[in-house]
Design an enzyme around this catalytic site. Sequence first.
Site, short mmCIF file in Angstrom:
data_model
loop_
_atom_site.label_atom_id
_atom_site.label_comp_id
_atom_site.label_asym_id
_atom_site.label_seq_id
_atom_site.Cartn_x
_atom_site.Cartn_y
_atom_site.Cartn_z
N GLY A 239 -29.73 54.59 -10.27
CA GLY A 239 -28.98 55.08 -11.42
C GLY A 239 -27.96 56.17 -11.20
N GLU A 273 -34.39 53.69 -5.77
CA GLU A 273 -33.74 52.38 -5.65
C GLU A 273 -32.24 52.48 -5.91
OE1 GLU A 273 -35.57 50.09 -8.75
OE2 GLU A 273 -37.56 50.17 -7.87
N PRO A 274 -31.50 53.27 -5.13
CA PRO A 274 -30.07 53.41 -5.41
C PRO A 274 -29.29 52.16 -5.03
CG PRO A 274 -30.64 54.58 -3.39
CD PRO A 274 -31.93 54.05 -3.93
N GLY A 275 -28.29 51.85 -5.81
CA GLY A 275 -27.37 50.76 -5.49
C GLY A 275 -25.97 51.32 -5.41
N ARG A 308 -15.75 43.99 -13.55
CA ARG A 308 -16.10 45.25 -14.23
C ARG A 308 -15.07 45.72 -15.27
NH1 ARG A 308 -17.16 49.69 -12.45
NH2 ARG A 308 -19.12 49.97 -13.55
N TYR A 312 -16.83 45.76 -18.81
CA TYR A 312 -17.27 47.09 -19.29
C TYR A 312 -16.10 48.02 -19.61
CZ TYR A 312 -21.24 45.59 -16.31
OH TYR A 312 -22.24 44.91 -15.68
N CYS A 338 -6.28 32.80 -17.40
CA CYS A 338 -5.74 32.57 -18.75
C CYS A 338 -6.56 33.29 -19.82
CB CYS A 338 -5.68 31.08 -19.01
SG CYS A 338 -4.73 30.27 -17.76
N GLU A 339 -6.65 34.58 -19.72
CA GLU A 339 -7.33 35.38 -20.74
C GLU A 339 -6.63 36.74 -20.79
OE1 GLU A 339 -11.40 35.71 -21.33
OE2 GLU A 339 -11.92 33.91 -20.21
N TYR A 366 -21.39 46.13 -7.40
CA TYR A 366 -21.16 45.27 -8.57
C TYR A 366 -19.73 44.73 -8.58
CZ TYR A 366 -25.41 47.79 -9.60
OH TYR A 366 -26.66 48.34 -9.50
N1 LLP Z 1 -33.35 49.52 -9.93
C1 LLP Z 1 -33.34 48.69 -10.98
C2 LLP Z 1 -34.61 48.22 -11.52
C3 LLP Z 1 -32.10 48.30 -11.56
O1 LLP Z 1 -32.11 47.49 -12.61
C4 LLP Z 1 -30.89 48.77 -11.00
C5 LLP Z 1 -29.59 48.37 -11.57
C6 LLP Z 1 -30.96 49.62 -9.87
C7 LLP Z 1 -32.21 49.99 -9.38
C8 LLP Z 1 -29.73 50.18 -9.21
O2 LLP Z 1 -29.03 51.01 -10.07
P1 LLP Z 1 -27.77 51.84 -9.53
O3 LLP Z 1 -28.28 52.85 -8.53
O4 LLP Z 1 -26.83 50.87 -8.89
O5 LLP Z 1 -27.22 52.45 -10.75
N2 LLP Z 1 -23.29 45.67 -13.27
C9 LLP Z 1 -23.33 47.02 -13.77
C10 LLP Z 1 -24.54 47.77 -13.27
C11 LLP Z 1 -25.86 47.09 -13.56
C12 LLP Z 1 -27.05 47.85 -13.04
C13 LLP Z 1 -28.28 47.02 -13.13
N3 LLP Z 1 -29.48 47.61 -12.59
C14 LLP Z 1 -22.04 47.73 -13.40
O6 LLP Z 1 -21.17 47.12 -12.79
O7 LLP Z 1 -21.85 48.89 -13.79
#
Ligand code: LLP
Length: 411
Positions: A239, A273-275, A308, A312, A338-339, A366
Amino acid sequence: MDYFNYKQDVLFAEEVSLKDIADEHGTPSYVYSRATLERHAKAYTNSFKAMDGLVCFSVKALSNISILKVLKDCNCGFDIVSGGELHRALLAGADPQKIIFSGVGKSEAEMAAGIEQGILSFNIESESELMRLERVAAEMKKIAPIAIRFNPGVDAGVHEFTKTGRKSDKFGVSIEDTIGLVKHCIESKYLSMVGLTCHIGSQITELEKFEQAAHQSLKMLCEVEALGATLNFIDMGGGLGVTYMDEKTIQPDELIQCYERVFQGRSERLIVEPGRSISANAGVMITKVEYEKEKFLITDAAMNDLLRPALYQAHHDVWQVRKNNLEPKNYNVVGPICETGDFLAKNVALSAGEGDLLAIKTVGAYGFVMSSNYNSRPRAAEILVDKDQFSLIRKREDFSDLTALEEQPND
Ligand code: LLP
């Protein structure tokens, strides 16, 4: 912090000119910097001081197996949400004992695959899911390790679509129902409760929100303990927000220190769990301007390549691959789809015209993973830069890829 910088007016990824990459692999292409990925992963793995920690990169953010390998080599595990992501993590050589399976809708086949591989934990999001997992484990005569994802009731994040920790969201189990599920696990022959987890949302820039969630987790941990369960880990999800525009962000070590303060004296392991905060700044998308039309620069990349902005209203900075001294003008950077919603950026000052290359910034999370073939557009190539070298890590799709799975039944 990333490794995309201008050298003599040309934008480089580490020591490679983005122009050279475009010349060799064409556009649109996603370009990732290995040094940036490693720097961000290590910013997390080096932050644990008081607690034993595990960083499970959230595969949904960027799932190319070459990228997963880079992160595995930084000692990361993986947070997965599907059988497909399990497949990818295993192909990258992940240790199953560093894989966490999240998600609200796991199928029986996905559960069986996770049990078979011996993953660290299934993060459970409902009573029905827990019962299904117990049944699948019993059929396999195995014990499934689980963590209950409870919903801490914290409202965090910037976009309605990526908030997950409020009572009204589809994620997690309510605080009240968690206790019942814990009791069930304690009595079950086929379930072993190994952890507790929550994830409150994405692109969060306020430390207090994470702190609130941690306090709720600590409270829940004590209640679970009072029921007689001993847990191995507490998983606080992902997050952490990144800078797309001028957002002031929290550093990974501030986050981990905050968690360690709240969980002081606990013996459980801390999982995160960072993404986005690992991969977003590590990627740019290069695209060529096909046409200039009034206030529009029409590029060869579109919403199918980067969703994105359309989905969003997300902001991504746009940089010229080659800077010049011409007077900038305000443009909307749009794609050929075409949007009217097909835009990459609005109102950006650029001195670019037809044939010029642009780099859309901060798309390593993402970005490619949310791309599609809409308008029958082949997906972009992915390239990984490592110092002065670059390698193609996913070929550009061609027309035969578009139709490869289609059948034409004889009538
Ligand atoms: N753990 C869980 C259970 C999650 O659902 C997520 C993201 C993460 C970890 C990783 O979160 P992060 O560190 O990346 O914030 N597509 C959207 C973001 C969707 C996030 C979904 N879950 C965007 O482009 O902003």
